[in-house]
Design a protein around this motif. Structure first.
Motif, mmCIF file in Angstrom:
data_model
loop_
_atom_site.group_PDB
_atom_site.id
_atom_site.type_symbol
_atom_site.label_atom_id
_atom_site.label_comp_id
_atom_site.label_asym_id
_atom_site.label_seq_id
_atom_site.Cartn_x
_atom_site.Cartn_y
_atom_site.Cartn_z
ATOM 1 N N GLU A 21 0.828 -1.208 0.000
ATOM 2 C CA GLU A 21 0.000 0.000 0.000
ATOM 3 C C GLU A 21 0.863 1.259 0.000
ATOM 4 N N LYS A 22 1.985 1.203 0.708
ATOM 5 C CA LYS A 22 2.903 2.346 0.741
ATOM 6 C C LYS A 22 3.461 2.618 -0.660
ATOM 7 N N GLU A 23 3.796 1.539 -1.360
ATOM 8 C CA GLU A 23 4.299 1.687 -2.739
ATOM 9 C C GLU A 23 3.231 2.276 -3.657
ATOM 10 N N LEU A 24 1.978 1.841 -3.464
ATOM 11 C CA LEU A 24 0.887 2.399 -4.266
ATOM 12 C C LEU A 24 0.737 3.888 -4.058
ATOM 13 N N SER A 25 0.873 4.325 -2.801
ATOM 14 C CA SER A 25 0.714 5.755 -2.521
ATOM 15 C C SER A 25 1.888 6.552 -3.107
ATOM 16 N N LYS A 26 3.102 5.946 -3.143
ATOM 17 C CA LYS A 26 4.245 6.620 -3.781
ATOM 18 C C LYS A 26 4.010 6.769 -5.273
ATOM 19 N N ASP A 27 3.495 5.685 -5.894
ATOM 20 C CA ASP A 27 3.268 5.699 -7.336
ATOM 21 C C ASP A 27 2.202 6.710 -7.750
ATOM 22 N N SER A 28 1.237 6.965 -6.846
ATOM 23 C CA SER A 28 0.146 7.876 -7.205
ATOM 24 C C SER A 28 0.545 9.344 -7.057
#
Length: 199
Positions: free
Chosen positions: A191-198
């Motif tokens: 989830e942390k990676e998803l928020s970085k990507d967004s």
């Protein structure tokens, strides 16, 4: 001196009135926000609309898709919020319908269930809760196509997080981790990676 005291008293009274009216205005704003949330929940009739997403729970099956077993009970506010999000959010509902075998177990019911992959028959809803070690509701239990528990999520995590959890399970990201505890930590990293990507 007397005039100065009267001026201070008048300004203090004015300040009290201003504070009083501000507190009333703030209360009205909070009341309006609470009514908005209630209105959103009221748009879905949980009793009749559960069938729009969940399969008949008399037989809990596994297949070529992961299975979700959602546990709830009567008079549980957060159970209703979770069920409303699963039913009322078209993105969540569509994703579940396409990619999961979803079941809802109301542990307040006295229905009987069978679980062929565990060779169990005639379990009451409360027995199902004991079998899956349900200590609080709502609870989502994810089961793999080979009948092993992937992970569980208790409470209402929020609609955005529900979507991320569904993706984490369906896309087999969970398979990179050996234990349920590792999977939960792996999900938080995911989830942390998803928020970085967004960003």
């Amino acid at each position: 001196m007397l005039v100065s005291c009267k001026t201070k008293v008048n300004s203090n009274i004015s300040l009290i009135f201003v504070m009083f009216f501000l507190s009333i205005a703030l209360s009205l704003v909070k009341l309006h926000a609470a009514e908005s949330v209630k209105q959103e929940v009221a748009d879905v009739n949980i009793e009749t609309d559960l069938d729009s997403i969940f399969l008949n729970n008399s037989e809990i099956k596994i297949g070529d898709k992961p299975t979700i077993i959602v546990f709830g009970k009567d008079d549980c506010y957060h159970c209703n919020i979770l069920a409303t999000s699963l039913i009322g959010n078209s993105t969540i509902q569509g994703y579940i319908e396409l990619n999961f075998l979803p079941y809802y177990i109301n542990i307040s019911d006295k229905k009987k269930h069978s679980i062929p992959y565990l060779s169990l028959n005639g379990l009451l809803s409360a027995d199902m809760a004991r079998l899956y070690k349900v200590t609080s509701v709502p609870l989502m239990v994810f089961v793999s196509s080979d009948g092993n528990e992937i992970m569980r999520v208790s409470g209402f995590p929020g609609e955005k997080r529900i979507i991320h959890i569904l993706e984490f399970v369906y896309n087999d990201v969970w398979k990179n981790f050996n234990t349920q505890k590792e999977r939960v930590n792996g999900f938080l990293e995911y989830e942390k990676e998803l928020s970085k990507d967004s960003k």
